[in-house]
Design an enzyme around this catalytic site. Structure first.
Site, PDB file in Angstrom:
ATOM      1  N   CYS A 157       0.819  -1.227   0.000  1.00 15.41           N
ATOM      2  CA  CYS A 157       0.000   0.000   0.000  1.00 15.41           C
ATOM      3  C   CYS A 157       0.848   1.270   0.000  1.00 15.41           C
ATOM      4  O   CYS A 157       0.314   2.358  -0.212  1.00 15.41           O
ATOM      5  CB  CYS A 157      -0.958   0.000   1.177  1.00 15.41           C
ATOM      6  SG  CYS A 157      -2.129  -1.367   1.138  1.00 15.41           S
TER       7      CYS A 157
ATOM      8  N   ASN B 225      -9.997   0.047   0.378  1.00 14.15           N
ATOM      9  CA  ASN B 225      -8.544   0.213   0.285  1.00 14.15           C
ATOM     10  C   ASN B 225      -8.058  -0.441  -1.014  1.00 14.15           C
ATOM     11  O   ASN B 225      -8.066  -1.671  -1.129  1.00 14.15           O
ATOM     12  CB  ASN B 225      -7.916  -0.454   1.519  1.00 14.15           C
ATOM     13  CG  ASN B 225      -6.395  -0.424   1.496  1.00 14.15           C
ATOM     14  OD1 ASN B 225      -5.777  -0.116   0.485  1.00 14.15           O
ATOM     15  ND2 ASN B 225      -5.792  -0.770   2.627  1.00 14.15           N
TER      16      ASN B 225
ATOM     17  N   HIS C 209      -3.224   7.567   1.804  1.00 11.24           N
ATOM     18  CA  HIS C 209      -3.644   6.222   1.427  1.00 11.24           C
ATOM     19  C   HIS C 209      -4.978   5.940   2.114  1.00 11.24           C
ATOM     20  O   HIS C 209      -5.167   6.273   3.285  1.00 11.24           O
ATOM     21  CB  HIS C 209      -2.576   5.217   1.861  1.00 11.24           C
ATOM     22  CG  HIS C 209      -3.030   3.805   1.749  1.00 11.24           C
ATOM     23  ND1 HIS C 209      -3.606   3.310   0.600  1.00 11.24           N
ATOM     24  CD2 HIS C 209      -3.031   2.788   2.652  1.00 11.24           C
ATOM     25  CE1 HIS C 209      -3.931   2.043   0.802  1.00 11.24           C
ATOM     26  NE2 HIS C 209      -3.595   1.710   2.028  1.00 11.24           N
TER      27      HIS C 209
HETATM   28  N1  COA Z   1     -17.646  -7.361  11.556  1.00 12.05           N
HETATM   29  C1  COA Z   1     -18.023  -7.482  12.863  1.00 12.05           C
HETATM   30  N2  COA Z   1     -17.123  -7.680  13.846  1.00 12.05           N
HETATM   31  C2  COA Z   1     -15.819  -7.755  13.498  1.00 12.05           C
HETATM   32  C3  COA Z   1     -15.391  -7.657  12.167  1.00 12.05           C
HETATM   33  C4  COA Z   1     -16.365  -7.463  11.196  1.00 12.05           C
HETATM   34  N3  COA Z   1     -16.040  -7.324   9.893  1.00 12.05           N
HETATM   35  N4  COA Z   1     -14.040  -7.757  12.141  1.00 12.05           N
HETATM   36  C5  COA Z   1     -13.645  -7.940  13.419  1.00 12.05           C
HETATM   37  N5  COA Z   1     -14.718  -7.941  14.233  1.00 12.05           N
HETATM   38  C6  COA Z   1     -14.751  -8.107  15.685  1.00 12.05           C
HETATM   39  C7  COA Z   1     -13.534  -8.776  16.218  1.00 12.05           C
HETATM   40  O1  COA Z   1     -13.652 -10.186  16.156  1.00 12.05           O
HETATM   41  C8  COA Z   1     -13.501  -8.268  17.645  1.00 12.05           C
HETATM   42  O2  COA Z   1     -14.372  -9.033  18.402  1.00 12.05           O
HETATM   43  P1  COA Z   1     -14.000  -9.429  19.927  1.00 12.05           P
HETATM   44  O3  COA Z   1     -13.865  -8.104  20.647  1.00 12.05           O
HETATM   45  O4  COA Z   1     -15.161 -10.240  20.352  1.00 12.05           O
HETATM   46  O5  COA Z   1     -12.696 -10.175  19.832  1.00 12.05           O
HETATM   47  C9  COA Z   1     -14.081  -6.861  17.541  1.00 12.05           C
HETATM   48  O6  COA Z   1     -14.770  -6.823  16.289  1.00 12.05           O
HETATM   49  C10 COA Z   1     -13.041  -5.775  17.581  1.00 12.05           C
HETATM   50  O7  COA Z   1     -11.958  -6.146  16.713  1.00 12.05           O
HETATM   51  P2  COA Z   1     -10.740  -5.196  16.431  1.00 12.05           P
HETATM   52  O8  COA Z   1      -9.766  -5.911  15.561  1.00 12.05           O
HETATM   53  O9  COA Z   1     -10.241  -4.609  17.717  1.00 12.05           O
HETATM   54  O10 COA Z   1     -11.473  -4.037  15.615  1.00 12.05           O
HETATM   55  P3  COA Z   1     -10.892  -2.693  15.151  1.00 12.05           P
HETATM   56  O11 COA Z   1     -11.675  -1.591  15.718  1.00 12.05           O
HETATM   57  O12 COA Z   1      -9.385  -2.661  15.323  1.00 12.05           O
HETATM   58  O13 COA Z   1     -11.198  -2.740  13.606  1.00 12.05           O
HETATM   59  C11 COA Z   1      -9.999  -3.135  11.561  1.00 12.05           C
HETATM   60  C12 COA Z   1     -10.620  -3.773  12.802  1.00 12.05           C
HETATM   61  C13 COA Z   1      -9.417  -4.250  10.702  1.00 12.05           C
HETATM   62  C14 COA Z   1     -11.079  -2.395  10.810  1.00 12.05           C
HETATM   63  C15 COA Z   1      -8.900  -2.139  12.028  1.00 12.05           C
HETATM   64  O14 COA Z   1      -8.032  -2.770  12.940  1.00 12.05           O
HETATM   65  C16 COA Z   1      -8.083  -1.620  10.890  1.00 12.05           C
HETATM   66  O15 COA Z   1      -8.576  -0.948  10.019  1.00 12.05           O
HETATM   67  N6  COA Z   1      -6.766  -1.860  10.932  1.00 12.05           N
HETATM   68  C17 COA Z   1      -5.872  -1.379   9.918  1.00 12.05           C
HETATM   69  C18 COA Z   1      -6.021  -2.254   8.719  1.00 12.05           C
HETATM   70  C19 COA Z   1      -5.377  -1.671   7.526  1.00 12.05           C
HETATM   71  O16 COA Z   1      -5.497  -0.503   7.271  1.00 12.05           O
HETATM   72  N7  COA Z   1      -4.732  -2.529   6.758  1.00 12.05           N
HETATM   73  C20 COA Z   1      -4.154  -2.175   5.514  1.00 12.05           C
HETATM   74  C21 COA Z   1      -2.988  -1.293   5.700  1.00 12.05           C
HETATM   75  S1  COA Z   1      -2.410  -0.836   4.160  1.00 12.05           S
END
Ligand code: COA
Length: 333
Positions: free
Chosen positions: A112, A290, A260
């Protein structure tokens, strides 16, 4: 002195759209969860027989047309991607072939951060005097590497391509002078200790494709979202500040930021840390998700065509991706 100016932009996304509701029909998630945690409403995905280079070609044609430069007059093609049509040859050479032109063409792989890294490579080629007209494309099709049963990743990514034409321009003013135009500075960084937090484990030399790798789903993208999130906020903010400092510009002078497009909450946090107002950030991830190396040039093309970029506008673009790799680039249009 030679400086690199960006003189044309273009973009292409597939026609096929996957909404949050489409995804929620397959995995345990909801439109509301995806929107509030990421800002994404839908993403565009390639059809079965469409490839990354198909999108790259269309974005390239538009960029050449808006630059008023015929594809045949391009001297070199640089293409940022981690999802080429096939492991070899490069997506850049496939794109060159489909454009019906000849000349050097190669890929830059920084996930990315590919567009940010690639901009710096193109700037080096032009300022080093090797080429005067370079076509630079970011094109990515991560939908082909998605596990559509993994709700932690499949909600985030979409496909697309964006392109710019970069040309050599003779200038005799320093980068801090408002008359200086083009790429003014860049700051790149990387930290391979995080390689396991975002990767596609199989398909390379570490785990060549086999029945087992496919059965175990190791050809799909895997991610530790929380780690990437916090690294993104810190490193993107830091890169923006470093790139500006190199040319003695302050965050107040920035008129438009093209980040990004990974997660709206990451963008908001970077705005707060850099003290650049949120309304200066271009955001289109609600529409595309993304699109990895394509996200910045797609957003740039939209901003240019919407009239948000004028002659002399001071832009900052920044990206972070698997690796980790990250960086920021300062451009005066
Ligand atoms: N729908 C519903 N629940 C979801 C889910 C979805 N699509 N994905 C994860 N969850 C759940 C998890 O299982 C977790 O449950 P738990 O508390 O019972 O374990 C809860 O939601 C919170 O998960 P968490 O990973 O802490 O959520 P978050 O707020 O960090 O959001 C992302 C997850 C992936 C959206 C976030 O971490 C993110 O955007 N990270 C960066 C990713 C990125 O940009 N990657 C590319 C870089 S180039």
């Amino acid at each position: 002195m030679i400086r690199t100016r960006l003189v044309g932009t273009g973009r292409c996304v597939p026609e096929r759209v996957k909404t949050n509701d489409d995804i929620a029909r397959r995995v345990d998630t909801s439109d509301e969860w995806i929107r509030t945690r990421t800002g994404i409403r839908k993403r565009h995905v390639l059809g079965e027989h469409e490839t990354t280079s198909d999108m790259a070609v269309e974005a390239a044609r538009q960029a050449c047309a808006s630059a008023g430069i015929a594809p045949a007059d391009i001297e070199c093609i640089v293409l940022a991607t981690t999802t080429p049509d096939m492991p070899m040859p490069s997506c850049a050479i496939m794109t060159q072939h489909k454009l019906g032109i000849r000349g050097p063409a190669f890929d830059v792989g920084a996930a990315c951060a590919g567009f940010t890294y690639g901009t710096t490579v193109v700037d080096g080629l032009i300022r080093g005097g090797l080429y005067r007209r370079v076509l630079f494309i970011g094109a990515e099709a991560l939908s082909k590497f998605m596990d559509w049963d993994d709700r932690t990743t499949c909600i985030l990514f979409g496909d697309g391509a964006g392109a710019v034409v970069a040309v050599a321009d003779e200038q005799d003013v320093p980068a801090s002078d408002p008359r200086a135009r083009g790429i003014l500075s860049s700051h790149l960084d990387g930290d391979g200790r995080f390689w396991a937090d975002l990767n596609i484990p199989a398909g390379g030399t570490a785990l060549p494709p086999s029945v087992e790798t496919v059965t175990e789903g190791k050809h799909y993208l895997r991610m530790n979202g929380r780690v990437i999130f916090s690294q993104a906020v810190r490193n993107l903010s830091d890169a923006c500040e470093q790139a500006l400092r190199k040319v003695e510009l302050s965050p107040d002078e920035v008129e438009l930021v093209i980040p990004h497009q990974a997660n709206l909450r990451i963008i908001d946090a970077v705005a707060r840390r850099t003290r650049i107002p949120q309304d200066k950030f271009v955001v289109n991830l609600d529409e595309y998700g993304n699109t990895s190396a394509a996200s910045i040039p797609i957003a740039l093309d939209e901003a240019v065509r919407a009239g948000r970029v004028d002659e002399g506008t001071l832009l900052l673009h920044c990206g972070l991706g698997a690796g980790l790799t990250w960086g920021a680039v300062v451009v005066r249009w």
